[in-house]
Design an enzyme around this catalytic site. Structure first.
Site, PDB file in Angstrom:
ATOM      1  N   SER A 108     -36.568 -11.340  22.885  1.00 58.64           N
ATOM      2  CA  SER A 108     -37.201 -10.109  22.171  1.00 58.64           C
ATOM      3  C   SER A 108     -38.585 -10.034  22.037  1.00 58.64           C
ATOM      4  O   SER A 108     -39.223 -11.039  22.172  1.00 58.64           O
ATOM      5  CB  SER A 108     -36.557  -9.979  20.768  1.00 58.64           C
ATOM      6  OG  SER A 108     -35.222 -10.139  20.849  1.00 58.64           O
ATOM      7  N   VAL A 119     -39.457  -2.822  15.283  1.00 58.15           N
ATOM      8  CA  VAL A 119     -38.492  -2.372  16.300  1.00 58.15           C
ATOM      9  C   VAL A 119     -38.639  -3.568  16.959  1.00 58.15           C
ATOM     10  O   VAL A 119     -39.676  -4.317  17.729  1.00 58.15           O
ATOM     11  CB  VAL A 119     -39.169  -1.125  17.109  1.00 58.15           C
ATOM     12  CG1 VAL A 119     -38.544  -0.857  18.237  1.00 58.15           C
ATOM     13  CG2 VAL A 119     -39.459   0.017  16.279  1.00 58.15           C
ATOM     14  N   GLU A 120     -37.421  -4.203  17.539  1.00 60.56           N
ATOM     15  CA  GLU A 120     -37.422  -5.187  18.335  1.00 60.56           C
ATOM     16  C   GLU A 120     -36.623  -4.443  19.763  1.00 60.56           C
ATOM     17  O   GLU A 120     -35.625  -4.194  19.728  1.00 60.56           O
ATOM     18  CB  GLU A 120     -36.308  -6.005  17.707  1.00 60.56           C
ATOM     19  CG  GLU A 120     -35.893  -7.452  18.606  1.00 60.56           C
ATOM     20  CD  GLU A 120     -34.931  -8.340  17.767  1.00 60.56           C
ATOM     21  OE1 GLU A 120     -34.728  -9.332  18.423  1.00 60.56           O
ATOM     22  OE2 GLU A 120     -34.361  -7.933  16.653  1.00 60.56           O
ATOM     23  N   VAL A 121     -37.362  -5.237  20.919  1.00 59.69           N
ATOM     24  CA  VAL A 121     -36.779  -4.662  22.105  1.00 59.69           C
ATOM     25  C   VAL A 121     -36.350  -5.872  22.879  1.00 59.69           C
ATOM     26  O   VAL A 121     -37.230  -6.657  22.784  1.00 59.69           O
ATOM     27  CB  VAL A 121     -37.729  -3.712  22.909  1.00 59.69           C
ATOM     28  CG1 VAL A 121     -36.956  -3.182  24.221  1.00 59.69           C
ATOM     29  CG2 VAL A 121     -38.132  -2.451  22.309  1.00 59.69           C
TER      30      VAL A 121
END
Length: 125
Positions: A108, A119-121
């Protein structure tokens, strides 16, 4: 009761238009006006509803901008994600790093949206 899926999340925001533009530009989400003045962001089978902080319904009156924290999965390679975020001028808060996702290991990167929501992608390992 057995919960089986996430239907949608709601983000309380200061500026719906700015948030709509950010998520469209940075994460490729599709904005939709569900009814006059009520916007949501769509990606795959998922939805983020945008709640204008100045017009919060009574059931959400204590919700404030910047209190969200969520994780999005992508198949894009992490190096491509990092390059895109840099191109968009998005500051990385943490990562990339390994984490425990809902269905197993993920890698992540974290950043904040215009309201300060985290926000974590992530990529599945």
């Amino acid at each position: 009761m057995q919960v089986r899926a996430l239907d949608h999340i709601v983000l309380c925001v200061r500026d719906v238009a700015a948030t709509r533009d950010y998520y469209t530009r940075v994460l490729g989400m599709e904005p939709r006006e569900e009814r006059p003045g009520k916007w949501s962001l769509h990606f795959g089978a998922n939805k983020i509803s945008l709640q204008d902080a100045t017009r919060s319904p009574s059931i959400a009156r204590d919700t404030v901008p910047g209190s969200g924290n969520f994780c999005l999965l992508t198949d894009s390679p992490m190096n491509d994600i990092l390059a895109h975020l840099e191109q968009e001028g998005v500051e990385i808060v943490d990562g990339p790093g390994e984490r425990a996702g809902a269905t197993g290991p993920i890698v992540s990167v974290y950043f904040k949206d215009p309201d300060g929501n985290l926000v974590e992608v992530s990529n599945k390992r």
